[in-house]
Design an enzyme around this catalytic site. Structure first.
Site, PDB file in Angstrom:
ATOM      1  N   SER A 163     -16.345   1.379  -3.236  1.00 55.38           N
ATOM      2  CA  SER A 163     -16.698   0.353  -4.216  1.00 55.38           C
ATOM      3  C   SER A 163     -16.030  -0.958  -3.813  1.00 55.38           C
ATOM      4  CB  SER A 163     -16.297   0.798  -5.631  1.00 55.38           C
ATOM      5  OG  SER A 163     -16.782  -0.113  -6.597  1.00 55.38           O
ATOM      6  N   THR A 164     -15.194  -1.538  -4.686  1.00 52.24           N
ATOM      7  CA  THR A 164     -14.603  -2.845  -4.427  1.00 52.24           C
ATOM      8  C   THR A 164     -13.826  -2.849  -3.116  1.00 52.24           C
ATOM      9  OG1 THR A 164     -14.326  -3.096  -6.810  1.00 52.24           O
ATOM     10  CG2 THR A 164     -13.177  -4.669  -5.405  1.00 52.24           C
ATOM     11  N   HIS A 189     -21.140   0.792  -3.999  1.00 53.05           N
ATOM     12  CA  HIS A 189     -21.548   0.122  -5.236  1.00 53.05           C
ATOM     13  C   HIS A 189     -21.985  -1.309  -4.939  1.00 53.05           C
ATOM     14  CE1 HIS A 189     -18.690   3.017  -7.579  1.00 53.05           C
ATOM     15  NE2 HIS A 189     -19.849   3.585  -7.296  1.00 53.05           N
ATOM     16  N   MET A 282     -12.538   0.444  -7.587  1.00 53.15           N
ATOM     17  CA  MET A 282     -12.019   0.584  -8.942  1.00 53.15           C
ATOM     18  C   MET A 282     -12.613   1.816  -9.617  1.00 53.15           C
ATOM     19  SD  MET A 282     -11.963  -3.262 -10.497  1.00 53.15           S
ATOM     20  CE  MET A 282     -10.895  -4.521  -9.799  1.00 53.15           C
ATOM     21  N   ASP A 285     -15.161   6.936  -9.871  1.00 54.71           N
ATOM     22  CA  ASP A 285     -16.407   7.470  -9.328  1.00 54.71           C
ATOM     23  C   ASP A 285     -16.154   8.127  -7.977  1.00 54.71           C
ATOM     24  OD1 ASP A 285     -19.125   8.034  -9.169  1.00 54.71           O
ATOM     25  OD2 ASP A 285     -19.580   6.143  -8.157  1.00 54.71           O
TER      26      ASP A 285
END
Length: 345
Positions: A163-164, A189, A282, A285
């Site tokens: 993700s991030t 993401h 973050m 998930d």
């Protein structure tokens, strides 16, 4: 820290931008490298100036700050501190990826504003290290392919979730792998359309073939399939091999596509014939899905805290026992190669 903290100020109020820039001008270790009056202007300035951190208002024309964060951060994960009067949107801003939220001062008195400036400067310094992680993670363009993958003992599926900060981290890994790796499936993401552009850019820079997945695509040697930005992607058994099922659905673990959805499907379809990797991001998930993979015999790797932009997803996975081995980002590509050749972690 060498040099100065390079800051971009984004606010549609010229009065506030001017006051903020003037106030921060007294900080010898902070440099305002640019200012923008709306998200589109900010996007261009970010690409051109590559600041260490962005100070962002939320209420702006054309696109509000929350939407801007959701579109920008997956593509360009710059540290963001929000400065806004919209206190009711603070949690939304943090969920969208901002690192902190500060309310603008209600009073225009010099004393109140000076206290505000001091606090803004403190937040800039606090999050500067995060900014340098973002920037250092971009040293990925000329990563050499270490060796050929000929002679693999592992011919299963490599599944990766991020993700991030993951756009750079994933790219660093893929660019270090040879073109004959076992098939890979990835959830990063990102919003719709950005995944296609991301895959196309990686395809140009990698020895591996990288593409945005289409429903029914076969998982093949030398091919990386990236989940579309608005669809879940699951791996399913097809004859003696595997394919992907891309479909719409409710968010899982707060996301669509979801890393958990991918990892759970890989656990079910491939069992021990899989390798799972969870990178910076973050939230949680992917943690439960990676645990499912490990419980079914897959080998699992988690990015370590020091090399993560945000140590959220890998930490959650590690804390529940889903990670067989933690490693710095720089080591993960070689670990993948070693496992595929020797089946040893």
């Amino acid at each position: 820290m060498p040099g100065k903290y390079r800051i971009l100020v984004v606010d549609d109020s010229m009065f506030f931008r001017t006051a903020l820039i003037k106030g921060l001008s007294g900080e010898t270790d902070i440099e305002i490298v640019g200012e923008a009056h709306d998200p589109y202007d900010a996007r261009d300035k970010i690409l051109d100036l590559e600041p260490d951190l962005m100070l962002l208002d939320l209420e702006m024309p054309y696109m509000n700050g929350i939407e801007f964060l959701k579109v920008l951060l997956p593509q360009w994960p710059i540290p963001v501190v929000v400065l806004s009067n919209a206190k009711h949107l603070a949690n939304d801003a943090l969920r969208a990826g901002a690192l902190d939220f500060m309310s603008k001062p209600d009073s225009r008195s010099n004393d109140v504003f000076n206290v505000f400036i001091t606090e803004v400067a403190r937040r800039i310094r606090k999050f500067a290290d995060v900014g340098h992680k973002y920037r250092s993670s971009e040293s990925i363009r000329n990563t050499a392919v270490s060796s050929s993958g000929t002679g693999y003992k592992f011919n299963g599926i490599i599944a990766l979730g991020a993700s991030t900060g993951g756009t750079q981290s994933t790219a660093k890994i893929l660019k270090a792998l040879p073109g004959d790796m076992p098939g890979m499936v990835i959830v990063q993401h990102m919003p719709p359309d950005f995944t296609r552009m991301y895959a196309e850019n990686l395809d140009k820079d990698c020895t591996l073939k990288v593409k945005e997945a289409v429903d029914g695509d076969t998982v093949e040697k030398g091919v990386v399939l990236i989940a579309p930005g608005d669809l879940h992607m699951e791996v399913v058994k097809r004859g003696t091999g595997y394919a992907v099922n891309c479909h719409s659905g409710q968010k899982v673990s707060g996301h669509c596509p979801s890393v958990d959805v991918l990892f759970h499907s890989v656990a079910k379809a491939a069992g021990q014939n899989a390798l799972g990797i969870i990178l910076t991001g973050m939230g949680a998930d992917g943690a439960k899905g990676l645990l499912s993979m490990r419980q079914r015999g897959a080998y699992t790797i988690g990015q370590d805290e020091k090399s993560c932009i945000v140590y959220g997803m890998p930490k959650e996975a590690y804390d529940i026992g889903a990670v067989a081995r933690q490693a710095p980002l720089d080591n993960i590509a070689s670990m993948i190669m070693t496992y595929c050749k020797d089946l040893r972690g």
